[in-house]
Motif scaffolding. Structure first.
Motif, PDB file in Angstrom:
ATOM      1  N   THR A 125       3.785   5.081   7.786  1.00 50.02           N
ATOM      2  CA  THR A 125       4.510   6.034   6.949  1.00 50.02           C
ATOM      3  C   THR A 125       4.812   7.310   7.722  1.00 50.02           C
ATOM      4  O   THR A 125       5.942   7.841   7.666  1.00 50.02           O
ATOM      5  CB  THR A 125       3.684   6.354   5.692  1.00 50.02           C
ATOM      6  OG1 THR A 125       3.252   5.145   5.085  1.00 50.02           O
ATOM      7  CG2 THR A 125       4.505   7.164   4.714  1.00 50.02           C
ATOM      8  N   ARG A 180       2.151   1.933  -3.383  1.00 52.94           N
ATOM      9  CA  ARG A 180       1.153   2.526  -4.283  1.00 52.94           C
ATOM     10  C   ARG A 180       0.906   4.001  -3.992  1.00 52.94           C
ATOM     11  O   ARG A 180       0.147   4.647  -4.715  1.00 52.94           O
ATOM     12  CB  ARG A 180      -0.161   1.757  -4.163  1.00 52.94           C
ATOM     13  CG  ARG A 180      -0.116   0.366  -4.752  1.00 52.94           C
ATOM     14  CD  ARG A 180      -1.502  -0.187  -4.962  1.00 52.94           C
ATOM     15  NE  ARG A 180      -2.228  -0.326  -3.716  1.00 52.94           N
ATOM     16  CZ  ARG A 180      -2.256  -1.455  -2.995  1.00 52.94           C
ATOM     17  NH1 ARG A 180      -1.600  -2.534  -3.416  1.00 52.94           N
ATOM     18  NH2 ARG A 180      -2.937  -1.516  -1.870  1.00 52.94           N
ATOM     19  N   GLY A 181       1.515   4.523  -2.954  1.00 51.53           N
ATOM     20  CA  GLY A 181       1.399   5.945  -2.666  1.00 51.53           C
ATOM     21  C   GLY A 181       0.524   6.291  -1.480  1.00 51.53           C
ATOM     22  O   GLY A 181       0.334   7.483  -1.195  1.00 51.53           O
ATOM     23  N   GLU A 182      -0.029   5.312  -0.772  1.00 49.59           N
ATOM     24  CA  GLU A 182      -0.861   5.601   0.393  1.00 49.59           C
ATOM     25  C   GLU A 182       0.008   6.038   1.577  1.00 49.59           C
ATOM     26  O   GLU A 182       1.105   5.523   1.777  1.00 49.59           O
ATOM     27  CB  GLU A 182      -1.682   4.367   0.783  1.00 49.59           C
ATOM     28  CG  GLU A 182      -2.707   3.951  -0.250  1.00 49.59           C
ATOM     29  CD  GLU A 182      -3.595   2.834   0.264  1.00 49.59           C
ATOM     30  OE1 GLU A 182      -3.858   2.820   1.480  1.00 49.59           O
ATOM     31  OE2 GLU A 182      -4.030   1.998  -0.540  1.00 49.59           O
ATOM     32  N   VAL A 183      -0.502   6.987   2.333  1.00 51.75           N
ATOM     33  CA  VAL A 183       0.182   7.477   3.520  1.00 51.75           C
ATOM     34  C   VAL A 183      -0.497   6.847   4.731  1.00 51.75           C
ATOM     35  O   VAL A 183      -1.628   7.185   5.076  1.00 51.75           O
ATOM     36  CB  VAL A 183       0.130   9.016   3.610  1.00 51.75           C
ATOM     37  CG1 VAL A 183       0.832   9.496   4.878  1.00 51.75           C
ATOM     38  CG2 VAL A 183       0.783   9.636   2.378  1.00 51.75           C
ATOM     39  N   ARG A 238       0.833  -1.209   0.000  1.00 48.31           N
ATOM     40  CA  ARG A 238       0.000   0.000   0.000  1.00 48.31           C
ATOM     41  C   ARG A 238       0.865   1.255   0.000  1.00 48.31           C
ATOM     42  O   ARG A 238       0.542   2.244  -0.679  1.00 48.31           O
ATOM     43  CB  ARG A 238      -0.912  -0.015   1.216  1.00 48.31           C
ATOM     44  CG  ARG A 238      -1.969  -1.112   1.180  1.00 48.31           C
ATOM     45  CD  ARG A 238      -2.714  -1.189   2.492  1.00 48.31           C
ATOM     46  NE  ARG A 238      -3.415   0.053   2.798  1.00 48.31           N
ATOM     47  CZ  ARG A 238      -4.022   0.310   3.958  1.00 48.31           C
ATOM     48  NH1 ARG A 238      -3.967  -0.597   4.926  1.00 48.31           N
ATOM     49  NH2 ARG A 238      -4.648   1.450   4.145  1.00 48.31           N
ATOM     50  N   GLU A 239       1.946   1.230   0.755  1.00 46.37           N
ATOM     51  CA  GLU A 239       2.847   2.387   0.734  1.00 46.37           C
ATOM     52  C   GLU A 239       3.498   2.556  -0.630  1.00 46.37           C
ATOM     53  O   GLU A 239       3.720   3.695  -1.077  1.00 46.37           O
ATOM     54  CB  GLU A 239       3.918   2.227   1.809  1.00 46.37           C
ATOM     55  CG  GLU A 239       3.407   2.440   3.222  1.00 46.37           C
ATOM     56  CD  GLU A 239       4.513   2.312   4.243  1.00 46.37           C
ATOM     57  OE1 GLU A 239       4.407   2.932   5.315  1.00 46.37           O
ATOM     58  OE2 GLU A 239       5.500   1.604   3.983  1.00 46.37           O
ATOM     59  N   SER A 279      12.225   5.889   3.588  1.00 47.19           N
ATOM     60  CA  SER A 279      11.544   5.410   2.389  1.00 47.19           C
ATOM     61  C   SER A 279      11.574   3.890   2.370  1.00 47.19           C
ATOM     62  O   SER A 279      12.505   3.261   2.870  1.00 47.19           O
ATOM     63  CB  SER A 279      12.213   5.956   1.117  1.00 47.19           C
ATOM     64  OG  SER A 279      12.206   7.381   1.132  1.00 47.19           O
TER      65      SER A 279
END
Length: 375
Positions: free
Chosen positions: A284, A277-280, A274-275, A314
């Motif tokens: 995170t 894919r860009g989810e915060v 999920r991270e 990251s």
């Protein structure tokens, strides 16, 4: 002098007999247990208020008030509430007899009580839902670690957060064990004193002095029997603690811990996807706040700070992040080109077309600027 003193005493007794009849007597039982208080309050005031209530909302409010104040033990506060109740009863009776103003007031009072009950009901629903959400967020989760057995607990799964009843059980057993140790030492001390007394009497008997034995001989066993019984109970409790510490881990608990570990790995894998894919996520944000100690940052250059913080905060392994991590020594496999031949040819054709379009546009812009300069 004796006559005067006697007359003075008789005068004081006469005054005391007159005043004692006027002095209030303090009852031997609390006022709320006297029938003089309970019978009028329940059978006249409470029953009268319920019968004279103008509507169901006022009747429910009266029942709630009596339940709320049923534990009053102060005569002053009880008197205040009883006076208020009698004023209400008078108002209810006057409204029943035809007082229009009081009827309107009581109807408005009933509507206010109804609105208040609705607000309280909605507030209770919201509070219950928030409490349920709080319990869901803070429910114990099996971490996959084993809570190793000890003198205070057997093998247990490690839960996060740890439930209060488990913490209370361990604390209670620790306190009980400490008390047993103190009790055992006291019993040993008493046995030692008992043997010293018996030895003293035995030596005294060897000298031939006449005395009555109290601790030696047949009396010693009678003195020791209750102490030995108490010691046996304490030893049995200590044996239970030792057996608890040596208790093996049940196979069912081992299976539960292994399943929790597998679920933890799967959950972390889904979290990383999920991270990526860009989810915060919460993880995170927590990772973005990670840093290094001040004495470590002081030895690094700005470029080194940037690279180390980027690699630490990251989760990516490709592109610029992967390049920085490889430079810092992270064990990341090299990037693989997963594009097939057909896709590569199509991308090369698009790149070549884009290059020709850009060159033609630059040529047109150059030609237009040159003509403008001639004019």
């Amino acid at each position: 002098m004796s006559g005067l003193s006697w007359s003075h005493m008789s005068h004081r007794q006469r005054i005391a007999s007159i005043v004692s009849s006027l002095r209030p007597l303090r009852p031997r039982v609390p006022f709320y247990r006297l029938p003089a208080h309970s019978v009028p309050t329940l059978w006249f005031l409470y029953r009268g208020l319920l019968r004279a209530s103008p509507n169901s909302n006022v009747r429910a409010h009266i029942q709630e008030l009596f339940r709320r104040h049923r534990h009053l033990t102060s005569p002053v506060l009880t008197k205040v509430q009883l006076e208020k109740g009698h004023r209400w009863l008078d108002a209810f009776n006057q409204a029943q007899k035809g007082d229009e103003r009081l009827r309107a007031v009581l109807e408005r009072f009933g509507r206010l009580i109804d609105a208040r009950r609705n607000n309280l009901r909605m507030r209770r629903i919201v509070d219950d839902s928030l409490a349920w959400q709080h319990r869901l967020l803070n429910r114990p989760i099996v971490t996959g670690a084993l809570f190793k057995p000890s003198l205070n607990n057997g093998p247990l799964p490690r839960l996060k957060p740890q439930p209060d009843h488990i913490s209370g059980m361990i604390h209670k057993r620790r306190v009980a064990r400490a008390k047993r140790i103190v009790r055992q030492r006291a019993l040993f001390s008493q046995l030692e004193d008992l043997h010293i007394e018996a030895q003293f009497e035995h030596k005294l008997a060897e000298t031939g002095a006449p005395f009555v034995r109290s601790f030696s001989g047949p009396h010693l066993a009678q003195w020791k029997s209750p102490l030995d019984a108490s010691l046996e109970k304490l030893v049995a409790a200590f044996d239970r603690d030792t057996a608890r510490a040596a208790r093996p881990t049940p196979p069912e608990l081992v299976k539960q811990l292994k399943a929790a570990r597998r679920e933890k790995v799967a959950n972390k894998t889904r979290e990383r996807e999920r991270e990526a894919r860009g989810e915060v996520l919460t993880a995170t944000r927590r990772r973005s706040r990670l840093g290094f100690p001040a004495h470590v940052l002081a030895r690094w250059s700005p470029e080194q700070r940037k690279a180390n913080l980027l690699a630490r905060r990251s989760v990516g392994e490709v592109g610029y992040v992967g390049q920085v991590k490889r430079a810092l020594g992270y064990k990341i496999p090299p990037e693989e080109d997963r594009v097939d031949e057909a896709t590569r040819e199509r991308l090369d054709a698009l790149t070549e077309e884009l290059r020709r379009v850009n060159e033609s546009r630059r040529a047109e812009e150059y030609a237009g600027s040159a003509n403008g300069a001639r004019l």
